[in-house]
Design a protein around this motif. Structure first.
Motif, PDB file in Angstrom:
ATOM      1  N   CYS A 136      43.998  56.085  23.022  1.00 22.96           N
ATOM      2  CA  CYS A 136      44.087  54.698  23.468  1.00 22.96           C
ATOM      3  C   CYS A 136      43.510  53.796  22.390  1.00 22.96           C
ATOM      4  CB  CYS A 136      43.308  54.489  24.765  1.00 22.96           C
ATOM      5  SG  CYS A 136      43.945  55.437  26.161  1.00 22.96           S
ATOM      6  N   GLU A 137      44.042  52.596  22.310  1.00 23.06           N
ATOM      7  CA  GLU A 137      43.607  51.631  21.312  1.00 23.06           C
ATOM      8  C   GLU A 137      43.484  50.260  21.965  1.00 23.06           C
ATOM      9  OE1 GLU A 137      45.121  51.593  17.031  1.00 23.06           O
ATOM     10  OE2 GLU A 137      46.296  50.010  18.000  1.00 23.06           O
ATOM     11  N   GLY A 138      42.479  49.526  21.540  1.00 30.43           N
ATOM     12  CA  GLY A 138      42.280  48.184  22.062  1.00 30.43           C
ATOM     13  C   GLY A 138      41.460  47.354  21.100  1.00 30.43           C
ATOM     14  N   THR A 139      41.202  46.133  21.482  1.00 32.53           N
ATOM     15  CA  THR A 139      40.360  45.241  20.690  1.00 32.53           C
ATOM     16  C   THR A 139      39.066  45.006  21.463  1.00 32.53           C
ATOM     17  OG1 THR A 139      42.326  44.141  19.813  1.00 32.53           O
ATOM     18  CG2 THR A 139      40.233  42.989  19.553  1.00 32.53           C
ATOM     19  N   ILE A 152      36.938  44.881  26.497  1.00 32.33           N
ATOM     20  CA  ILE A 152      38.051  45.444  25.718  1.00 32.33           C
ATOM     21  C   ILE A 152      39.354  44.890  26.281  1.00 32.33           C
ATOM     22  CG2 ILE A 152      39.425  47.502  25.182  1.00 32.33           C
ATOM     23  CD1 ILE A 152      36.950  49.157  25.231  1.00 32.33           C
ATOM     24  N   VAL A 153      40.241  44.516  25.378  1.00 30.72           N
ATOM     25  CA  VAL A 153      41.627  44.246  25.753  1.00 30.72           C
ATOM     26  C   VAL A 153      42.412  45.473  25.312  1.00 30.72           C
ATOM     27  CG1 VAL A 153      43.672  42.844  25.330  1.00 30.72           C
ATOM     28  CG2 VAL A 153      41.438  41.735  25.577  1.00 30.72           C
ATOM     29  N   LEU A 154      42.959  46.188  26.265  1.00 30.86           N
ATOM     30  CA  LEU A 154      43.709  47.412  25.996  1.00 30.86           C
ATOM     31  C   LEU A 154      45.059  47.073  25.385  1.00 30.86           C
ATOM     32  CD1 LEU A 154      43.939  50.517  26.337  1.00 30.86           C
ATOM     33  CD2 LEU A 154      44.916  50.055  28.595  1.00 30.86           C
ATOM     34  N   LYS A 155      45.365  47.686  24.244  1.00 34.28           N
ATOM     35  CA  LYS A 155      46.672  47.478  23.609  1.00 34.28           C
ATOM     36  C   LYS A 155      47.663  48.542  24.051  1.00 34.28           C
ATOM     37  CE  LYS A 155      45.069  45.257  19.386  1.00 34.28           C
ATOM     38  NZ  LYS A 155      45.006  45.348  17.934  1.00 34.28           N
ATOM     39  N   ARG A 156      47.223  49.815  23.987  1.00 38.11           N
ATOM     40  CA  ARG A 156      48.145  50.895  24.363  1.00 38.11           C
ATOM     41  C   ARG A 156      47.394  52.208  24.543  1.00 38.11           C
ATOM     42  NH1 ARG A 156      50.147  49.650  19.158  1.00 38.11           N
ATOM     43  NH2 ARG A 156      48.986  50.766  17.597  1.00 38.11           N
ATOM     44  N   CYS A 157      48.008  53.081  25.324  1.00 35.98           N
ATOM     45  CA  CYS A 157      47.603  54.479  25.447  1.00 35.98           C
ATOM     46  C   CYS A 157      48.866  55.310  25.292  1.00 35.98           C
ATOM     47  CB  CYS A 157      46.974  54.769  26.801  1.00 35.98           C
ATOM     48  SG  CYS A 157      45.296  54.168  27.012  1.00 35.98           S
ATOM     49  N   MET A 189      40.079  56.762  27.426  1.00 34.96           N
ATOM     50  CA  MET A 189      39.618  55.402  27.710  1.00 34.96           C
ATOM     51  C   MET A 189      38.088  55.328  27.710  1.00 34.96           C
ATOM     52  SD  MET A 189      42.474  54.252  30.480  1.00 34.96           S
ATOM     53  CE  MET A 189      42.281  52.481  30.390  1.00 34.96           C
ATOM     54  N   ILE A 190      37.428  56.364  28.201  1.00 34.82           N
ATOM     55  CA  ILE A 190      35.964  56.395  28.151  1.00 34.82           C
ATOM     56  C   ILE A 190      35.502  56.447  26.700  1.00 34.82           C
ATOM     57  CG2 ILE A 190      33.913  57.790  28.672  1.00 34.82           C
ATOM     58  CD1 ILE A 190      35.332  58.579  31.327  1.00 34.82           C
TER      59      ILE A 190
END
Length: 121
Positions: free
Chosen positions: A110-113, A91-96, A76-77
């Motif tokens: 982790c992935e986000g926008t 960031i809007v977190l999509k998934r980890c 996440m960092i």
């Protein structure tokens, strides 16, 4: 020779014991603090403009022998740093997810926008 082997093994164990936050330089940790997570519903706020800067990813990889354990916190960092590189501040977190791909014995990714929040003028 035996002492040399013990020194090498013990240093590898010490590296493995480091917390994930300690793996990042202090300047990077400070940069990552400039990016905040937000919930998707916050995008509908009318007092702020959100500029979509695209998808960002971060990962934490544990490789055989010398790396410490992979952690979600480290992934996440890394994702927040990728967002900061795009001049994002949200960031809007999509998934980890956790897996063992990419040459890692264990991996978190982790992935986000990424978004840049700007006050309306």
């Amino acid at each position: 020779m035996r002492n040399l082997v013990m020194v090498i093994l013990s240093s590898g164990l010490l590296i493995g014991c480091a917390t994930s936050v300690e793996r990042f330089p202090k300047a990077d940790l400070e940069r990552s603090k400039q990016v905040e997570f937000m919930q998707p519903y916050e995008l509908s706020r009318t007092d702020v403009e959100f500029v979509d800067l695209g998808v960002v990813r971060g990962e934490s990889c544990q490789r055989p022998l010398l790396d410490g354990q992979a952690s979600q916190e480290e992934a996440m960092i890394a994702m927040k740093l990728a967002a900061a590189d795009k001049q994002a501040n949200r960031i809007v977190l999509k998934r980890c997810q956790q897996d063992s791909e990419g040459g890692c014995t264990a991996r978190w990714w982790c992935e986000g926008t990424a978004f840049q929040a700007r006050p309306l003028q």
